[in-house]
Scaffold this motif. Structure first.
Motif, PDB file in Angstrom:
ATOM      1  N   GLY A  79       1.980  -4.700  10.489  1.00 35.44           N
ATOM      2  CA  GLY A  79       2.027  -3.997   9.208  1.00 35.44           C
ATOM      3  C   GLY A  79       3.094  -2.913   9.193  1.00 35.44           C
ATOM      4  O   GLY A  79       3.841  -2.763   8.227  1.00 35.44           O
ATOM      5  N   ILE A  81      -0.310  -0.507   4.729  1.00 31.38           N
ATOM      6  CA  ILE A  81      -1.674  -0.534   4.203  1.00 31.38           C
ATOM      7  C   ILE A  81      -2.170  -1.973   4.130  1.00 31.38           C
ATOM      8  O   ILE A  81      -3.326  -2.274   4.479  1.00 31.38           O
ATOM      9  N   ALA A  82      -1.292  -2.877   3.681  1.00 31.91           N
ATOM     10  CA  ALA A  82      -1.669  -4.292   3.630  1.00 31.91           C
ATOM     11  C   ALA A  82      -1.971  -4.825   5.021  1.00 31.91           C
ATOM     12  O   ALA A  82      -2.883  -5.639   5.202  1.00 31.91           O
ATOM     13  N   ILE A 133      -3.251  -3.150   7.481  1.00 33.74           N
ATOM     14  CA  ILE A 133      -4.571  -2.634   7.865  1.00 33.74           C
ATOM     15  C   ILE A 133      -5.683  -3.383   7.131  1.00 33.74           C
ATOM     16  O   ILE A 133      -6.746  -3.684   7.695  1.00 33.74           O
ATOM     17  N   LEU A 134      -5.438  -3.722   5.850  1.00 31.46           N
ATOM     18  CA  LEU A 134      -6.470  -4.387   5.047  1.00 31.46           C
ATOM     19  C   LEU A 134      -6.620  -5.868   5.379  1.00 31.46           C
ATOM     20  O   LEU A 134      -7.674  -6.453   5.128  1.00 31.46           O
ATOM     21  N   ALA A 135      -5.562  -6.475   5.937  1.00 27.76           N
ATOM     22  CA  ALA A 135      -5.581  -7.925   6.162  1.00 27.76           C
ATOM     23  C   ALA A 135      -6.804  -8.404   6.936  1.00 27.76           C
ATOM     24  O   ALA A 135      -7.420  -9.407   6.553  1.00 27.76           O
ATOM     25  N   ARG A 145      -9.695  -7.278   6.932  1.00 28.84           N
ATOM     26  CA  ARG A 145     -10.923  -7.060   6.156  1.00 28.84           C
ATOM     27  C   ARG A 145     -11.028  -7.987   4.947  1.00 28.84           C
ATOM     28  O   ARG A 145     -12.097  -8.529   4.667  1.00 28.84           O
ATOM     29  N   VAL A 146      -9.932  -8.157   4.229  1.00 27.47           N
ATOM     30  CA  VAL A 146     -10.008  -8.918   2.976  1.00 27.47           C
ATOM     31  C   VAL A 146      -9.399 -10.310   3.097  1.00 27.47           C
ATOM     32  O   VAL A 146      -9.575 -11.133   2.194  1.00 27.47           O
ATOM     33  N   LEU A 199      -4.495 -10.906  -0.450  1.00 22.41           N
ATOM     34  CA  LEU A 199      -3.353  -9.998  -0.544  1.00 22.41           C
ATOM     35  C   LEU A 199      -2.122 -10.718  -1.081  1.00 22.41           C
ATOM     36  O   LEU A 199      -1.402 -10.188  -1.939  1.00 22.41           O
ATOM     37  N   MET A 254       2.717  -5.972  -0.687  1.00 19.15           N
ATOM     38  CA  MET A 254       1.515  -6.746  -0.395  1.00 19.15           C
ATOM     39  C   MET A 254       1.842  -8.136   0.146  1.00 19.15           C
ATOM     40  O   MET A 254       0.937  -8.872   0.539  1.00 19.15           O
ATOM     41  N   ARG A 284      -7.582 -14.599   8.420  1.00 18.42           N
ATOM     42  CA  ARG A 284      -7.466 -13.156   8.590  1.00 18.42           C
ATOM     43  C   ARG A 284      -6.470 -12.858   9.692  1.00 18.42           C
ATOM     44  O   ARG A 284      -6.067 -13.699  10.454  1.00 18.42           O
TER      45      ARG A 284
END
Length: 472
Positions: free
Chosen positions: A152, A331-332, A334-336, A338-339, A344, A385, A471
């Motif tokens: 990231g 940020i994307a 870090i979120l990858a 999780r979501v 994304l 993103m 993920r």
């Protein structure tokens, strides 16, 4: 039979034998040269009108200032990754930094358009060894649990290069000269070499002879395809030169695929494309960069030619678009986990396609800059993103020994997208009567941006092929 400690150490993977280094140091060492290479994709965009006057360059030569770099970059990344696997990834990475610095000096000393195009091509050779191997060396240098975060940040730095390219280029041209945009690479290279020696350990991948036939076939196919598109408007799309070049390009690329399926030591193992993550990520990389980078090339000149801004002022006004990825990409990353990657990517590509359609109606002669800001910001958030999740998807299913090849395939395809984006969108621009004048620029820009939006929509469709639970 007993085995000594030394023998066990020699059998251990190279990554395990290296002494640990701080995470931040590894990220800086791998990302700084990559930032330099990414910066030079767009650093010239703000300077193109000035260089055009100084060197007497044509519209076609303006394209080749960028395409000479991206074509050499794209053509040789697979070869550089294969060479790194065999003789040492860090060694080839360092060679790339050195070649890039020397070619930057040659670019700064150029006194004609032809000299600058040649120097830019050599820069691309150096960048080809930097870009894919930087990601591979970083992935090997950090613990697996922190790899998504590191990728990231790596994607954020790539976004930073995109963001600061027009700004740095504009600031340097306004304050000094266009030659200075190349001189700034030299101190960066001087700092990058000892950092890489300190923080990045040597590693190797697949062994065996390098597929030189594959290198030639891929290079011929990519070069002639882009060259034909660049020449299409001038020579005519039905001319023997253009149609012949396109035909040879298709033949060479088909021969390359056949060669890679049959050879014992392929440059690009086709088995990688059995992975849905890998295949979809590469379609996304090609279509996304074609649409977005081609649009950046045209829009950065719109701000100068139509709106009358200086190179630096134009660079600053691209920041709502180009600065967003350096904030959003980490940020994307870090979120990858999780979501998931697909959510994304679908969101980011939807924002980009919508933003280009919006821009195509907003960017008209007489439109004020404030009206453009929302569309520019939407494009930047969408790019942020897309960077990290698409890069993560490339490596998600790959064993570590294939990381360099997988990364180089994706980087190659992205750079082909950059070259095709500049060539195709410029061809659409010229075909609609576009000229480098305030009255002749705005009207032809709209259809070019809509073609860019259509390409991003292709990437959006491909994003739905990323496994739903895929993920980081």
């Amino acid at each position: 039979m007993t085995v000594s400690t030394d023998q066990l150490a020699s059998l251990a993977p190279e990554a395990a034998r290296r002494r640990p280094v701080p995470l931040w140091l590894a990220m800086v060492a791998a990302s700084l040269p990559m930032f330099m290479a990414t910066l030079d994709n767009l650093v010239m965009t703000s300077a193109l009108p000035v260089i055009q006057v100084d060197l007497g360059a044509s519209v076609e030569q303006l394209q080749w200032f960028l395409n000479a770099y991206t074509l050499a970059f794209a053509t040789l990344m697979l070869a550089a990754a294969g060479l790194g696997d065999r003789i040492g990834r860090r060694r080839v990475f360092l060679w790339g930094i050195g070649v890039f610095a020397l070619a930057s000096i040659a670019s700064a000393l150029s006194t004609s358009a032809e000299m600058l195009i040649a120097a830019r091509a050599v820069q691309g050779v150096g960048a080809a060894a930097i870009m894919p191997l930087s990601l591979t060396l970083l992935a090997a240098a950090v613990p697996e649990a922190k790899r998504a975060l590191a990728i990231g940040v790596w994607g954020g730095v790539a976004g930073l290069g995109v963001a600061l390219g027009p700004v740095i280029g504009g600031a340097v041209v306004d304050g000094f000269s266009w030659q200075a945009i190349f001189w700034i690479n030299v101190p960066v290279a001087v700092i990058a070499v000892p950092l890489a020696l300190q923080a990045l350990g040597e590693s190797h991948g697949r062994r065996g002879p390098l597929d030189l036939t594959g290198v030639v076939l891929a290079g011929v196919g990519v070069f002639l395809g882009v060259w034909a598109i660049v020449r299409g408007n001038d020579d005519g799309w039905t001319s023997a030169t253009v149609l012949g070049s396109l035909a040879v390009s298709v033949i060479a690329l088909v021969a390359f695929v056949i060669r890679e399926l049959r050879t014992e030591h392929p440059l690009m193992p086709m088995r990688m494309f059995r992975s849905r993550n890998f295949s979809a990520a590469n379609v996304i990389g090609l279509a996304f960069t074609l649409g977005m980078m081609g649009s950046v090339f045209l829009l950065s000149q719109y701000l100068q030619i139509v709106m009358g801004y200086s190179p630096f002022q134009a660079g600053l006004r691209t920041l709502p678009w180009t600065a967003a990825p350096m904030i959003v990409a980490p940020i994307a990353g870090i979120l990858a986990p999780r979501v998931g990657l697909r959510a994304l990517l679908v969101t980011g590509l939807s924002l980009q396609a919508a933003s280009l359609v919006w821009m195509s109606f907003v960017f008209e002669a007489g439109t004020g800059y404030p009206a453009m800001v929302p569309a520019l910001a939407m494009a930047g958030i969408g790019m942020g993103m897309t960077f990290a999740p698409s890069t993560t998807a490339v490596l998600a299913d790959m064993p570590e020994q294939d990381h360099a090849t997988a990364s180089s395939v994706n980087s190659t395809i992205r750079e082909v997208g950059v070259a095709l984006g500049v060539a195709i969108l410029t061809a659409v621009f010229l075909a609609n009567g576009g000229t480098l004048t305030p009255t002749g620029y705005a009207d032809a820009l709209q259809p070019a941006l809509l073609v860019g939006a259509a390409s991003v929509l292709v990437a959006l469709v491909a994003a739905f092929w990323i496994p739903g639970r895929s993920r980081a």
